[in-house]
Design a protein around this motif. Structure first.
Motif, PDB file in Angstrom:
ATOM      1  N   GLY A   1       0.799  -1.222   0.000  1.00  0.00           N
ATOM      2  CA  GLY A   1       0.000   0.000   0.000  1.00  0.00           C
ATOM      3  C   GLY A   1       0.831   1.271   0.000  1.00  0.00           C
ATOM      4  O   GLY A   1       0.356   2.320   0.392  1.00  0.00           O
ATOM      5  N   SER A   2       2.103   1.166  -0.470  1.00  0.00           N
ATOM      6  CA  SER A   2       2.986   2.332  -0.357  1.00  0.00           C
ATOM      7  C   SER A   2       3.206   3.059  -1.676  1.00  0.00           C
ATOM      8  O   SER A   2       4.162   3.822  -1.795  1.00  0.00           O
ATOM      9  CB  SER A   2       4.334   1.903   0.209  1.00  0.00           C
ATOM     10  N   LEU A   3       2.342   2.827  -2.635  1.00  0.00           N
ATOM     11  CA  LEU A   3       2.556   3.452  -3.940  1.00  0.00           C
ATOM     12  C   LEU A   3       2.615   4.977  -3.820  1.00  0.00           C
ATOM     13  O   LEU A   3       3.539   5.614  -4.332  1.00  0.00           O
ATOM     14  CB  LEU A   3       1.447   3.035  -4.914  1.00  0.00           C
ATOM     15  N   ILE A   4       1.631   5.543  -3.089  1.00  0.00           N
ATOM     16  CA  ILE A   4       1.576   7.002  -2.948  1.00  0.00           C
ATOM     17  C   ILE A   4       2.826   7.509  -2.244  1.00  0.00           C
ATOM     18  O   ILE A   4       3.442   8.498  -2.661  1.00  0.00           O
ATOM     19  CB  ILE A   4       0.312   7.412  -2.138  1.00  0.00           C
ATOM     20  N   LYS A   5       3.244   6.764  -1.218  1.00  0.00           N
ATOM     21  CA  LYS A   5       4.436   7.167  -0.464  1.00  0.00           C
ATOM     22  C   LYS A   5       5.680   7.126  -1.370  1.00  0.00           C
ATOM     23  O   LYS A   5       6.514   8.039  -1.334  1.00  0.00           O
ATOM     24  CB  LYS A   5       4.624   6.217   0.720  1.00  0.00           C
ATOM     25  N   ASN A   6       5.773   6.081  -2.189  1.00  0.00           N
ATOM     26  CA  ASN A   6       6.926   5.977  -3.088  1.00  0.00           C
ATOM     27  C   ASN A   6       6.936   7.111  -4.104  1.00  0.00           C
ATOM     28  O   ASN A   6       7.995   7.668  -4.417  1.00  0.00           O
ATOM     29  CB  ASN A   6       6.904   4.634  -3.825  1.00  0.00           C
ATOM     30  N   ILE A   7       5.744   7.427  -4.645  1.00  0.00           N
ATOM     31  CA  ILE A   7       5.669   8.545  -5.590  1.00  0.00           C
ATOM     32  C   ILE A   7       6.119   9.827  -4.893  1.00  0.00           C
ATOM     33  O   ILE A   7       6.879  10.624  -5.450  1.00  0.00           O
ATOM     34  CB  ILE A   7       4.225   8.697  -6.133  1.00  0.00           C
TER      35      ILE A   7
END
Lengths: 300, 320
Positions: free
Chosen positions: A63-69
């Motif tokens: 669930g870390s896609l937003i964080k990675n972006i």
């Protein structure tokens, strides 16, 4: 007699059934091999770096896609190491510009050349055709030293012109167009247009081009993808490697060789971002592309 | 009367032929012919700071046979190593790729045993070829990383198959095998489609006749498919060889840290490294390019010879 005939028919059928199952399994395995690396990268792009380090491979997205972006675009991490190495919009803009321009030039001028060699009769027609066929195989690497030194001499380094303009002379595209025109272009149309008083260039642009559309489209896709994927020439000519000038493959290469970028989620995300455009184009146009591979056989 | 009129007309249109093909030849002369001549010229000149000094055949001598000082011998061993690597990486990649694509091409074209979803398989198998090579390098670098953070290593450690991580990228042979497999992964779909186009050109009635005569699958393959496929097979072989001589992106980018793995330094990487520095060694990279050019030219001659031969069986069949 009838019995034995039936028997052999039965064994023949089971044999074929077994074979087709084996073949299907092999094909499915190969499909998995083709997709799995891409899938793992895709999943890892949505996972947290620590999760990747501790748990290794996972087949379920995190669930870390937003964080990675967010980290990819965060100029405060490592004194801006992330944002100084990779900028997805600049990469898309630069690669898109170069690829679109070279695809357009390559297709238009190759069409023009092939048209000239098909429609008109002139003294050098045969030698010119033979020449184009003969040079098709010369690899770019072989001339790159002389090319680079020449471009340095005329101060064309860090410039997009030597990346785009050579597309005007694409022997393999000309070869493909020649074959296409010879097989499916009615020369009478040119004659008819002349009688109606149509100029030669107008005949090419308004009458012949629509007929060549299918061939042009396939070649344009291939030229676009080849240019988008090219790492060698841009990294050779854009010597200062400024961020604003980097193409997408150069950005990826910069991420790979930068050991300050320790976030594995971000590394995966950058690679995913770099392959999304071509994969989307491919999946939309796969029908034409798969057919076109064998048509443009002499690609090297 | 009419005939002379026509002749005059065709003469007047000839100039358009030249106008239409002029852009191609002008641009080609500027971006390919002159750079090629320039490469030959540079191969006779010095390196680094002494780039303007004419040295004759010294660059070739150093690359191929070494010289009296250590620097010359170093460059010779580097160049020979890079040519050896090119050969090893290409052979390994080609064997895997051709076996796989030949098998698939024969299967996909088999009329007796049909595989469902052939179109889907073709699309997926060509997919790796469309992906940017530098991204592919990055992908496999993350999967086969040296440390325990590499995906495969962490998996093996979690399964307790190994204790210490395997240095896939740093070991000589594992890195080479990895490059071979990546190259095969990228290219087998392409080769399969090329071979398939050759197989579809074969008249299906030949296969029917063979089947009626009781020919087995293997027999049909070696006696019918292979001989007819020979021209396109040789074409694939030579183009792949020329492509192999240019292998650059994957070997150049597949490393952790700043230095390129010596076990992956191909001819193209050698050329690139020599001109891609503050004081470019144009002499060495140009001489190496000329050597590659001669090899490519020889291969080109071979394909030309086979190409002219290859038209023969097709024509014969048509005549019958």
């Amino acid at each position: 007699m009838a019995d034995s005939y039936n028997h052999s028919d039965k064994t023949y059928r089971t044999k074929i059934a077994i074979h087709s199952v084996i073949r299907l399994i092999v094909c499915i395995l190969l499909t998995i091999i083709c997709l799995l690396p891409i899938y793992i990268i895709l999943v890892n792009a949505t996972r947290d770096s620590n999760d990747i380090i501790v748990n290794g491979v996972s087949l379920l997205p995190g669930g870390s896609l937003i964080k990675n972006i967010g980290s990819l675009n965060d100029p405060t991490i490592q004194n801006g190491a992330y944002t100084d190495t990779f900028n997805v919009w600049l990469g898309y803009r630069n690669s898109l510009f170069i690829s679109l321009a070279s695809a357009a030039l390559s297709v238009f001028f190759s069409g023009l050349t092939a048209y000239g060699l098909t429609v008109y009769d002139f003294k050098l027609k045969k030698p010119a055709t033979t020449f184009i066929l003969a040079i098709m195989m010369i690899p770019t690497q072989v001339v790159s030293t002389g090319f680079l030194q020449f471009m340095a001499q005329i101060k064309w380094l860090d410039n997009y012109a030597p990346l785009i303009l050579p597309a005007i002379a694409a022997p393999s595209v000309v070869f493909f167009m020649l074959q296409y025109m010879r097989s499916s272009f009615p020369l009478d149309i040119v004659e008819a247009a002349r009688i109606d008083g149509c100029g030669e260039f107008r005949t090419f642009l308004q009458i012949s081009l629509p007929i060549f559309k299918p061939a042009f489209a396939v070649q344009a896709i291939f030229a676009f993808v080849a240019s988008w994927n090219n790492y060698y020439t841009p990294s050779m000519l854009l010597v200062s490697g400024k961020l604003e000038q980097r193409t997408m493959p150069m950005m990826v290469a910069a991420i790979l060789s930068n050991d300050k970028i320790t976030d594995y989620g971000v590394r995966n995300l950058a690679i995913v971002l770099s392959i999304i455009p071509v994969v989307v184009i491919y999946l939309c146009l796969s029908k034409f592309i798969v057919k076109g591979v064998a048509l443009g056989a002499v690609k090297g | 009367m009419q005939a002379t009129g026509k002749k005059r007309k065709s003469v007047s249109y000839a100039k358009y032929g030249y106008i239409f093909i002029a852009p191609f030849f002008i641009v080609y002369a500027f971006f390919m012919v002159y750079p090629l001549i320039n490469t030959f010229r540079l191969s006779f000149f010095g390196n680094g700071a002494s780039a303007d000094v004419f040295v004759g055949l010294q660059n070739y001598q150093y690359l191929l046979f070494g010289g009296s000082d250590r620097a010359a011998n170093a460059i010779q061993s580097q160049f020979m190593n890079s040519m050896g690597n090119t050969l090893i990486l290409w052979v390994g990649n080609f064997v895997v790729q051709i076996v796989l694509s030949l098998l698939l091409a024969v299967w996909f074209s088999d009329v007796r045993i049909k595989i469902k979803g052939t179109g889907f398989f073709k699309v997926i198998m060509y997919l790796p070829n469309i992906i940017t090579a530098s991204s592919v390098a990055g992908m496999f670098l993350l999967l086969f990383g040296n440390t325990k953070y590499g995906a495969i290593n962490s998996l093996l450690i979690n399964w307790e198959a190994i204790i210490e991580p395997i240095k896939f990228i740093n070991n000589v042979w594992s890195s080479r095998v990895l490059v071979m497999l990546i190259q095969s992964w990228m290219w087998f779909g392409n080769t399969m489609l090329l071979l398939l186009s050759g197989i579809f050109g074969i008249d299906p009635s030949i296969y029917e006749a063979a089947e009626i005569d009781g020919s087995s699958g293997a027999n049909t393959f070696f006696r019918i498919t292979m001989p007819i496929l020979k021209p396109i097979f040789i074409y694939v072989f030579i183009t792949s060889m020329i492509g192999g001589l240019q292998m650059f992106d994957i070997p150049y980018l597949l490393h952790e840290g700043r230095t390129i793995r010596p076990s992956l330094q191909t001819g193209a990487v050698f050329i690139y490294q020599n001109f891609h520095q503050a004081n470019p060694n144009y002499g060495y990279s140009a001489a190496a390019s000329v050597i590659l050019f001669i090899i490519t030219g020889a291969l080109g001659m071979i394909i030309y010879k086979f190409n002219t031969d290859s038209a023969a069986p097709v024509k014969k069949r048509k005549k019958k």
